[in-house]
Scaffold this motif. Structure first.
Motif, PDB file in Angstrom:
ATOM      1  N   ALA A 183       1.762  -7.144 -40.642  1.00  0.00           N
ATOM      2  CA  ALA A 183       0.399  -7.559 -41.471  1.00  0.00           C
ATOM      3  C   ALA A 183      -0.538  -8.056 -40.977  1.00  0.00           C
ATOM      4  CB  ALA A 183       1.654  -9.469 -41.135  1.00  0.00           C
ATOM      5  N   ARG A 184      -0.070  -8.612 -38.541  1.00  0.00           N
ATOM      6  CA  ARG A 184      -1.586  -9.283 -38.331  1.00  0.00           C
ATOM      7  C   ARG A 184      -1.874  -7.404 -38.650  1.00  0.00           C
ATOM      8  NH1 ARG A 184      -2.131  -7.248 -33.459  1.00  0.00           N
ATOM      9  NH2 ARG A 184       0.116  -6.941 -32.644  1.00  0.00           N
ATOM     10  N   LEU A 231      -4.663 -13.545 -43.719  1.00  0.00           N
ATOM     11  CA  LEU A 231      -2.924 -13.760 -42.662  1.00  0.00           C
ATOM     12  C   LEU A 231      -2.323 -14.937 -42.957  1.00  0.00           C
ATOM     13  CD1 LEU A 231      -1.396 -11.643 -41.816  1.00  0.00           C
ATOM     14  CD2 LEU A 231      -2.860 -12.075 -39.927  1.00  0.00           C
ATOM     15  N   THR A 232      -2.027 -15.211 -43.542  1.00  0.00           N
ATOM     16  CA  THR A 232      -0.494 -15.726 -43.644  1.00  0.00           C
ATOM     17  C   THR A 232       0.794 -16.134 -43.245  1.00  0.00           C
ATOM     18  OG1 THR A 232      -0.443 -17.989 -44.985  1.00  0.00           O
ATOM     19  CG2 THR A 232      -0.890 -16.097 -46.146  1.00  0.00           C
ATOM     20  N   VAL A 250      -5.069 -10.895 -49.486  1.00  0.00           N
ATOM     21  CA  VAL A 250      -4.091 -12.203 -49.080  1.00  0.00           C
ATOM     22  C   VAL A 250      -2.551 -11.721 -48.868  1.00  0.00           C
ATOM     23  CG1 VAL A 250      -2.605 -13.893 -49.093  1.00  0.00           C
ATOM     24  CG2 VAL A 250      -4.678 -14.597 -50.163  1.00  0.00           C
ATOM     25  N   ILE A 251      -2.375 -11.458 -47.314  1.00  0.00           N
ATOM     26  CA  ILE A 251      -1.091 -10.863 -46.454  1.00  0.00           C
ATOM     27  C   ILE A 251      -0.614 -11.954 -46.042  1.00  0.00           C
ATOM     28  CG2 ILE A 251      -0.989  -9.448 -44.644  1.00  0.00           C
ATOM     29  CD1 ILE A 251      -3.482  -7.995 -44.606  1.00  0.00           C
ATOM     30  N   CYS A 252       0.784 -12.237 -46.311  1.00  0.00           N
ATOM     31  CA  CYS A 252       1.672 -12.481 -46.534  1.00  0.00           C
ATOM     32  C   CYS A 252       2.967 -12.742 -45.968  1.00  0.00           C
ATOM     33  CB  CYS A 252       2.371 -13.688 -47.771  1.00  0.00           C
ATOM     34  SG  CYS A 252       2.603 -15.194 -47.437  1.00  0.00           S
ATOM     35  N   ASP A 253       3.230 -12.035 -44.958  1.00  0.00           N
ATOM     36  CA  ASP A 253       4.590 -12.694 -43.748  1.00  0.00           C
ATOM     37  C   ASP A 253       5.310 -13.444 -44.977  1.00  0.00           C
ATOM     38  OD1 ASP A 253       6.323 -12.213 -42.255  1.00  0.00           O
ATOM     39  OD2 ASP A 253       5.472 -12.962 -40.688  1.00  0.00           O
ATOM     40  N   ARG A 254       6.135 -12.903 -45.590  1.00  0.00           N
ATOM     41  CA  ARG A 254       6.748 -13.620 -46.803  1.00  0.00           C
ATOM     42  C   ARG A 254       6.520 -14.320 -47.675  1.00  0.00           C
ATOM     43  NH1 ARG A 254      11.925 -12.878 -44.461  1.00  0.00           N
ATOM     44  NH2 ARG A 254      12.769 -12.841 -42.592  1.00  0.00           N
ATOM     45  N   PHE A 255       7.754 -14.319 -49.169  1.00  0.00           N
ATOM     46  CA  PHE A 255       7.053 -15.211 -50.015  1.00  0.00           C
ATOM     47  C   PHE A 255       8.483 -15.225 -50.662  1.00  0.00           C
ATOM     48  CE2 PHE A 255       4.494 -15.794 -53.935  1.00  0.00           C
ATOM     49  CZ  PHE A 255       3.948 -16.963 -53.205  1.00  0.00           C
TER      50      PHE A 255
END
Length: 211
Positions: A20-21, A36-37, A91-96
């Motif tokens: 993600a980063r 990035l969240t 928006v790039i989200c680590d898990r949802f």
């Protein structure tokens, strides 16, 4: 919503945070407006709930745990994700929501239909859906080696669960990927960091708004 909402999902040690980063760094370098969240978290209130859920040690009931995840998610979406998408950002989200279904629905609740139904109901109240979800998949031995190599000295309650739990989580992600095959793209994340990242970029590039 005019932006692009990307989520990364998978079990422990799949490399979601790193990928993600790197993806966020790449897209920013190309001129895109990127946030990035992560989940649980992403806002001060949601981060406080993250601390409770991952490290609090209070032993919430299964339903309470699911609702706490969605409380954090609602705050995250309303205060951070939705505004970013409304102005056309990425928006790039680590898990949802998929992680809640896999971990709480399948991992902790063994696929209990009542729990999966609750999660589906709460998911329907969230006003945003990812445009693209990367399901990062690694063999258990690779995941274990990566976790052992982190060396940060802090293990959350899900990482500390046994092999049977993580197998159920993997089965949950598999079920989600099969059900939502259009949204979910399965990625073999056992290769090098660079190879996995290139696979993600190849899929994302055609979907990007003009920088």
């Amino acid at each position: 919503m005019t932006g692009l909402f990307i989520t990364l999902e998978g079990g422990e040690g799949a490399g979601k945070s790193t990928q993600a980063r790197l993806l966020a760094e790449c897209l920013r370098a190309q001129g895109h407006d990127v946030d990035l969240t992560r989940e649980p978290g992403g806002t001060p209130g949601a981060e406080a709930l993250r601390e409770l859920l991952l490290f609090g040690g209070y032993g919430l009931s299964a339903r309470a745990e699911v609702m706490a995840h969605f409380a954090a998610r609602t705050d995250h979406v309303e205060q951070r994700i939705a505004p970013m998408l409304a102005r056309g950002g990425v928006v790039i989200c680590d898990r949802f929501t998929d992680s809640t279904e896999a971990y709480q629905g399948y991992g902790l609740s063994h696929g209990d239909p009542a729990m999966l139904g609750l999660i589906a109901t709460l998911r329907g109240l969230i006003p945003v859906v990812p445009d693209l979800t990367f399901m990062l998949e690694v063999p258990p031995a690779v995941a274990q080696a990566r976790l052992a190599g982190r060396g940060d000295g802090r293990t959350d309650r899900y990482e500390a669960e046994g092999a049977a739990f993580h197998a159920r989580v993997a089965g949950g992600f598999d079920a989600i990927a099969r059900r939502d095959a259009t949204r979910c793209r399965r990625i073999d994340a056992s290769g090098t960091t660079q190879d996995v990242q290139q696979a993600l970029r190849d899929i994302v590039t055609p979907l990007l708004p003009h920088a």
